[in-house]
Design an enzyme around this catalytic site. Structure first.
Site, PDB file in Angstrom:
ATOM      1  CB  SER A 269      52.982  44.808  37.065  1.00 38.61           C
ATOM      2  OG  SER A 269      52.730  45.783  38.276  1.00 38.61           O
TER       3      SER A 269
ATOM      4  CE  LYS B  62      45.750  42.697  30.814  1.00 36.65           C
ATOM      5  NZ  LYS B  62      44.983  41.523  31.527  1.00 36.65           N
TER       6      LYS B  62
END
Length: 379
Positions: free
Chosen positions: A133, A239
Site C-alpha cells: 500500500s 497517485k
C-alpha cells in the site's frame, strides 16, 4: 480395521496435498497494518475450510523490532512481539525465511517508508512476491521503476498494489486492463484524496470555517497525523504519477504540477506549530469560496491529459478548481474519491469509479484483497 485406518490416512494425505501454504511477512502494523493483521486472523479458518488456503503471518515488523513465527502468529501477536521480538533488519527476515526453506512468501509493505522500497528487489531476488500500500515504491525514478519490473519478470514474481490509488477501489486493474486491451485512454480526472474530498465537500456547503472543517477531518481520522501531508498535494501527485506509469508514460514526480494549499510561512516548522496556527487558513480559503460561482463548488482535482499516445506527451496537474455543483465530481459526499476515465471509444461518457477513499479498514481490506488474488495466482 486396518483397511479403514489406511483409507482414512489416505484421505488425510490427499487433503494435506490440496492445502496451499502462503506465508506473509508484514512490514508496518500501524492503523492499516494492524487492521490488516486482525482481518487476516479473523478469516484464517474459513479460508482454510473454503479455499484450502493456509494463510500464515510468519513475521511482523516495524522500524525497530520483528516477531518471527514460523508456524504463524496468534491473536496475542502484539504482546509476543513486545516480549519475544528481536531487533529488526531486512537481513534477519531474509535469513529466517531461508533457514525454514519457506515457499509462497509475500512481503506486505504497509508502511509509508521510502527506505524499505529500495529493498524490494532484494526481496524479489530472495524469492518473495510483493503486495504494497506504500506509494513510494511506484513513484521513485523511472529507472528504479523499470529495473524492479525487469527483476520481477526474470524471477517470475508478482507485485500487486491496487491500494496505491483509490484505497480498496478496483481502479489500477481497470486502467491496466483497458490499456492492455488497446483501448486508447485520453484523460483521467478526479478527486484522488479521501481526506481532501471530505474537507472540500464539507467546506463548500454550510458556513463552517476552513479551520473548523479541517479539525473535523483530523478528529475523524481522515488526515495524516500532520495534515500538511494531505494539504501539500504530494500524496495526490504520487497517485497521479502511478496512473500515468500504468499507461507506459515516461513521467517523473517532478513533472506533476502541484498546487500546495499550505501558506508558505506554515510549510516548515513543527506539526504543533502548524496546528496552533490553523486560524490563518480561514481568510484565504474564505476568499476562494467567495470567488466561487454560486453554481459551482470547490474540489481538489487531479488530471492526466495531453497526448497520452506519446511517452512524453502527458500533462499532469493537481489543483483546487471550481466544478459544477451538479456534475459527478461536484456531487461528491463524505470522504468518497472519484475517478473519471475517458477513452477514445467511450467518447465524452467516462467510465466512473467511485467509493470510500479514506480509512484504515478500507485500505486494509484492499491489501487483503491483493493478498488473496496473489495467493490464487501462485498456488
Amino acid at each position: 480395521m486396518s483397511a479403514i485406518i489406511e483409507s482414512k490416512q489416505e484421505k488425510i494425505n490427499l487433503e494435506s496435498l490440496k492445502k496451499t501454504d502462503v506465508n506473509l511477512v508484514i512490514f508496518g502494523h500501524g492503523l492499516v497494518g494492524g487492521a490488516l493483521i486482525e482481518q487476516i486472523l479473523s478469516k484464517q479458518k474459513s479460508l482454510l475450510e473454503r479455499k484450502d488456503l493456509n494463510l500464515k503471518i510468519i513475521a511482523v515488523a516495524n522500524s525497530t523490532k520483528v516477531l518471527l513465527a514460523p508456524e504463524g502468529i496468534t491473536a496475542n501477536w502484539l504482546n509476543e512481539k513486545e516480549t519475544s521480538g528481536i531487533k529488526h533488519s531486512v537481513k534477519t527476515v531474509l535469513d529466517f525465511v531461508k533457514s525454514y526453506d519457506l515457499d509462497n512468501v509475500i512481503a506486505v509493505d504497509n508502511t509509508a517508508d521510502e527506505a524499505i522500497v529500495f529493498e524490494y528487489e532484494n526481496f524479489v531476488n530472495s524469492g518473495f512476491h510483493l503486495v504494497s500500500s506504500n506509494k513510494k515504491g511506484n513513484t521513485q525514478s523511472l529507472d528504479f521503476y523499470r529495473n524492479l519490473r525487469a527483476t520481477l519478470q526474470v524471477k517470475n514474481k508478482k507485485y500487486l498494489y491496487e491500494t496505491n490509488v483509490g484505497a480498496g477501489l478496483p481502479l489500477i486493474d481497470t486502467i491496466a486492463l483497458l490499456h492492455a486491451s488497446g483501448e486508447n485512454i485520453t484523460k483521467i480526472r478526479g478527486v484522488f484524496s479521501g481526506s481532501l474530498s471530505y474537507i472540500f465537500n464539507e467546506f463548500s456547503e454550510g458556513n463552517k470555517t476552513f479551520k473548523e472543517v479541517l479539525v473535523q477531518a483530523i478528529n475523524k481520522g481522515f488526515t495524516e497525523p500532520d495534515p500538511r501531508e494531505d494539504l501539500c498535494g504530494n500524496d495526490v501527485a504520487r497517485k497521479l504519477l502511478i496512473l500515468a506509469r500504468e499507461l507506459d508514460l515516461h513521467n517523473e514526480l517532478e513533472d506533476v504540477k502541484v498546487e500546495n494549499l499550505i501558506p508558505k510561512e506554515l510549510r516548515k516548522g513543527t506539526k504543533e506549530n502548524f496546528l496552533n496556527s490553523l486560524e490563518t487558513l480561514n481568510i484565504p480559503f474564505a476568499i476562494k469560496k467567495k470567488n466561487c460561482n454560486s453554481k459551482n463548488v470547490l474540489r481538489y482535482v487531479a488530471e492526466l491529459s495531453g497526448d497520452l499516445t506519446k511517452n512524453d506527451g502527458a500533462k499532469l496537474a493537481v489543483r483546487l478548481v471550481q466544478v459544477a455543483r451538479n456534475s459527478v465530481i461536484g456531487q461528491l459526499k463524505g470522504s468518497d474519491t472519484i475517478f473519471e476515465i475517458y477513452t477514445e471509444n467511450y467518447g465524452d461518457n467516462p467510465i466512473v469509479i467511485q467509493g470510500a477513499g479514506a480509512g484504515a479498514e478500507v485500505t486494509a481490506r484492499g491489501v487483503f484483497g491483493d493478498i488473496l488474488r496473489l495467493s490464487e495466482q501462485i498456488r
